[in-house]
Design a protein around this motif. Structure first.
Motif, PDB file in Angstrom:
ATOM      1  N   ASP A 171       1.542  -0.548   9.590  1.00  0.00           N
ATOM      2  CA  ASP A 171       0.188  -0.567   9.052  1.00  0.00           C
ATOM      3  C   ASP A 171      -0.029   0.790   8.392  1.00  0.00           C
ATOM      4  O   ASP A 171       0.051   1.828   9.053  1.00  0.00           O
ATOM      5  N   LEU A 172      -0.261   0.789   7.084  1.00  0.00           N
ATOM      6  CA  LEU A 172      -0.401   2.034   6.331  1.00  0.00           C
ATOM      7  C   LEU A 172      -1.865   2.286   5.998  1.00  0.00           C
ATOM      8  O   LEU A 172      -2.574   1.403   5.538  1.00  0.00           O
ATOM      9  N   LYS A 173      -2.293   3.522   6.236  1.00  0.00           N
ATOM     10  CA  LYS A 173      -3.654   3.942   5.903  1.00  0.00           C
ATOM     11  C   LYS A 173      -3.562   5.142   4.967  1.00  0.00           C
ATOM     12  O   LYS A 173      -2.754   6.052   5.187  1.00  0.00           O
TER      13      LYS A 173
ATOM     14  N   LYS B 189       0.392  -3.074   4.295  1.00  0.00           N
ATOM     15  CA  LYS B 189       1.292  -3.321   5.418  1.00  0.00           C
ATOM     16  C   LYS B 189       2.676  -3.622   4.884  1.00  0.00           C
ATOM     17  O   LYS B 189       2.828  -4.072   3.750  1.00  0.00           O
ATOM     18  N   ALA B 190       3.685  -3.370   5.725  1.00  0.00           N
ATOM     19  CA  ALA B 190       5.063  -3.662   5.363  1.00  0.00           C
ATOM     20  C   ALA B 190       5.838  -4.046   6.612  1.00  0.00           C
ATOM     21  O   ALA B 190       5.508  -3.618   7.720  1.00  0.00           O
ATOM     22  N   LYS B 191       6.848  -4.855   6.418  1.00  0.00           N
ATOM     23  CA  LYS B 191       7.724  -5.284   7.508  1.00  0.00           C
ATOM     24  C   LYS B 191       9.084  -4.626   7.304  1.00  0.00           C
ATOM     25  O   LYS B 191       9.655  -4.676   6.219  1.00  0.00           O
TER      26      LYS B 191
ATOM     27  N   THR C  29       1.517   3.373  11.209  1.00  0.00           N
ATOM     28  CA  THR C  29       1.498   3.078  12.638  1.00  0.00           C
ATOM     29  C   THR C  29       2.076   1.694  12.864  1.00  0.00           C
ATOM     30  O   THR C  29       2.089   0.857  11.956  1.00  0.00           O
ATOM     31  N   ALA C  30       2.559   1.465  14.057  1.00  0.00           N
ATOM     32  CA  ALA C  30       3.061   0.154  14.466  1.00  0.00           C
ATOM     33  C   ALA C  30       2.629  -0.072  15.905  1.00  0.00           C
ATOM     34  O   ALA C  30       2.469   0.866  16.678  1.00  0.00           O
TER      35      ALA C  30
ATOM     36  N   PRO D 144       7.196  11.507  10.103  1.00  0.00           N
ATOM     37  CA  PRO D 144       6.355  10.659  10.954  1.00  0.00           C
ATOM     38  C   PRO D 144       5.207  11.410  11.607  1.00  0.00           C
ATOM     39  O   PRO D 144       5.405  12.546  12.036  1.00  0.00           O
ATOM     40  N   PRO D 145       4.034  10.813  11.612  1.00  0.00           N
ATOM     41  CA  PRO D 145       3.729   9.449  11.199  1.00  0.00           C
ATOM     42  C   PRO D 145       3.350   9.327   9.714  1.00  0.00           C
ATOM     43  O   PRO D 145       2.863   8.291   9.283  1.00  0.00           O
ATOM     44  N   TYR D 146       3.612  10.364   8.911  1.00  0.00           N
ATOM     45  CA  TYR D 146       3.191  10.339   7.517  1.00  0.00           C
ATOM     46  C   TYR D 146       4.323   9.914   6.593  1.00  0.00           C
ATOM     47  O   TYR D 146       5.471  10.308   6.765  1.00  0.00           O
ATOM     48  N   VAL D 147       3.962   9.102   5.608  1.00  0.00           N
ATOM     49  CA  VAL D 147       4.865   8.692   4.542  1.00  0.00           C
ATOM     50  C   VAL D 147       4.167   9.051   3.243  1.00  0.00           C
ATOM     51  O   VAL D 147       3.031   8.635   3.007  1.00  0.00           O
TER      52      VAL D 147
END
Length: 136
Positions: free
Chosen positions: A53-55, A105-107, A43-44, A6-9
């Motif tokens: 939210d993925l960037k 984005k993902a939930k 981030t959330a 975190p915060p990296y995937v």
């Protein structure tokens, strides 16, 4: 697979030499491979903590077999192929910068110490199981 820090995937993709490239010069052997990691920053918001939210933050290229291959530059390329041989001699390549781009984005549907289930905003599901040791 994925590598989470975190915060990296980082989405991990293993590339092996395709069969059709076997006859090409400097294409390596049947075991030649490169690992590509697509780096995203997740981030959330406090208002919706289960939506990620993925960037896009960068990319990494690695020869996972770099420590097992010895020799000079020409030997590395001859044995592992041009891309894997270059990474073996020069180390991993990491490209990251101050700018990010939207990635998706993902939930989060479920999360515990060993299992994560996500639904993307394109309605795909991802089930991730933590493994030790990592394969990449």
């Amino acid at each position: 697979g994925q590598e989470c820090n975190p915060p990296y995937v980082k989405n991990v993709i293993e590339w092996k030499r395709p069969e059709w490239a076997a006859a090409l010069p400097f294409s390596g052997n049947d075991d030649s491979r490169i690992v590509q990691k697509i780096c995203t920053k997740a981030t959330a918001s406090p208002d919706d903590p289960l939506t990620l939210d993925l960037k896009l933050a960068g990319i990494e290229l690695v020869n996972p077999d770099a420590s097992s291959v010895e020799g000079n530059f020409f030997d590395s390329i001859s044995n592992s192929g041009l891309p894997a041989g270059l990474l073996q001699q020069n180390g991993p390549i990491s490209i990251e910068g101050p700018l990010t781009a939207p990635f998706g984005k993902a939930k989060i549907l479920y999360l515990d110490d060993t299992l994560r289930i996500l639904r993307t905003f394109q309605n795909y599901y991802a089930v991730n199981v933590r493994s030790d040791p990592e394969w990449f």
